[in-house]
Design an enzyme around this catalytic site. Structure first.
Site, short mmCIF file in Angstrom:
data_model
loop_
_atom_site.label_atom_id
_atom_site.label_comp_id
_atom_site.label_asym_id
_atom_site.label_seq_id
_atom_site.Cartn_x
_atom_site.Cartn_y
_atom_site.Cartn_z
CB VAL A 50 -0.96 0.01 1.21
CG1 VAL A 50 -0.22 0.28 2.52
CG2 VAL A 50 -2.10 1.01 1.01
CE1 TYR A 51 2.97 1.53 4.54
CE2 TYR A 51 5.24 0.78 4.50
CZ TYR A 51 4.07 0.98 5.19
OH TYR A 51 4.00 0.62 6.52
CB THR A 52 3.51 6.13 -1.12
OG1 THR A 52 4.09 6.21 -2.46
CG2 THR A 52 4.64 5.88 -0.17
N GLY A 61 2.55 0.41 -4.22
CA GLY A 61 3.69 -0.35 -4.74
C GLY A 61 4.92 0.48 -5.03
#
Length: 310
Positions: A50-52, A61
């Site tokens: 989930v980043y960012t 991703g």
């Protein structure tokens, strides 16, 4: 280096958080931070699919992709313990078998690796039977795509239930928990959850270890700080927060070290904590937290910080 119980993974006392990669740190800045961390002996990097996603124009991703490019550019995959997570990215925000399988394959591709060292359930998913979630994780372990599995943001009852299911079914069991825990946020972890982690011999890797930057000391009454996290950190600007900052100030001066390093050293000294997770947008910020690795606080200093934050 400290061994994660029940594994062959030995990790640096400070885990580098990758949540800023692709957010407040671009690829070049991220590479510089990763290089400096590795040069200091660091070998443990935490990211998530989930980043960012929350950044305008991003889809998730980005952090994994930057980390993967760095690993490829430096040729040091075997020296780095890579942790990532599943369960919060839009479209992959559950822990059913199909999601876990697909998300893991996507993470492996973005990271450019053939296995993930530590794969977390990013948060509990009460809509999916635990046996389905844990069977999916176990399959990845059996295939060699994941070395070990772990949990993040689980309550004590659900964590206990998950461990019981794994033991009953013979699945790979969680070896670690990633909770929110720091000098300003203690009740959610201390007590029932910490006791369970100790009882089950899990490793604890606290996130928000610096309370969104508040424990660096840069957030003070009247201070104007331009930061993506300033709103969250500002919530701690009360009487208790002032007590904690005062104690950190004095102890940091006594050791000739940054306040952030003292806050992390307190956390690292707590029962069950193997390595706190902290991120750095720049090499200058990294230099503020790295000293915690060699910082030994006295029992009196630890007690003072514990009392100030109570």
């Amino acid at each position: 280096m400290t061994n994660i119980s029940g594994t062959t993974l030995d990790v640096f006392p400070l885990c580098l958080g990758g949540n800023v990669f692709g957010w407040t740190a671009g690829e070049e800045e991220s590479f510089a931070v990763l290089d400096a961390y590795a040069a200091a002996g660091g070998n443990f990097v935490d990211t998530a699919d989930v980043y960012t996603e929350w950044v305008e124009g991003n889809s998730g991703g980005e952090s994994e992709t930057i980390l993967g490019r760095w690993l490829a550019a430096r040729g040091n995959r075997d020296e780095i313990v890579v942790a990532t997570k599943v369960g919060m990215l839009s479209g992959y925000d559950s822990l059913d078998a199909r999601t876990i399988r697909s998300a893991a394959e996507n993470s492996l591709r973005r990271l450019g690796v053939d296995h993930i060292d530590l794969y977390y359930a990013h948060r509990d998913d009460e809509k999916t039977p635990l046996v389905e979630t844990l069977a999916a994780f176990d399959a990845l372990v059996k295939e060699g795509k994941v070395r070990h599995v772990a949990a993040s943001n689980y309550s004590a009852p659900r964590l206990a239930e998950a461990l019981a299911v794994s033991d009953r079914e013979g699945f790979a069991r969680f070896v670690a928990l990633q909770p929110e825990y720091n000098l300003m946020e203690r009740p959610k972890y201390e007590g029932e959850l910490a006791d369970l982690v100790a009882q089950e011999k899990l490793a604890s890797f606290p996130y928000f270890a610096l309370a969104s930057g508040f424990l660096t000391g840069k957030y003070r009454p009247g201070a104007e700080i331009s930061s993506a996290r300033s709103g969250r950190a500002a919530q701690y600007l009360d009487e208790r927060g002032a007590r904690v900052l005062g104690a950190l100030d004095e102890i940091a001066r006594a050791h000739g070290t940054p306040m952030a390093a003292v806050a992390l050293a307190w956390l690292a000294a707590q029962p069950t904590v193997v390595a706190p997770i902290a991120s750095a947008r720049t090499t200058e910020q990294l230099a503020e937290i790295l000293p915690m690795v060699d910082l030994a606080l006295t029992p009196e200093e630890l007690d003072r910080l514990t009392t100030a934050s109570s």
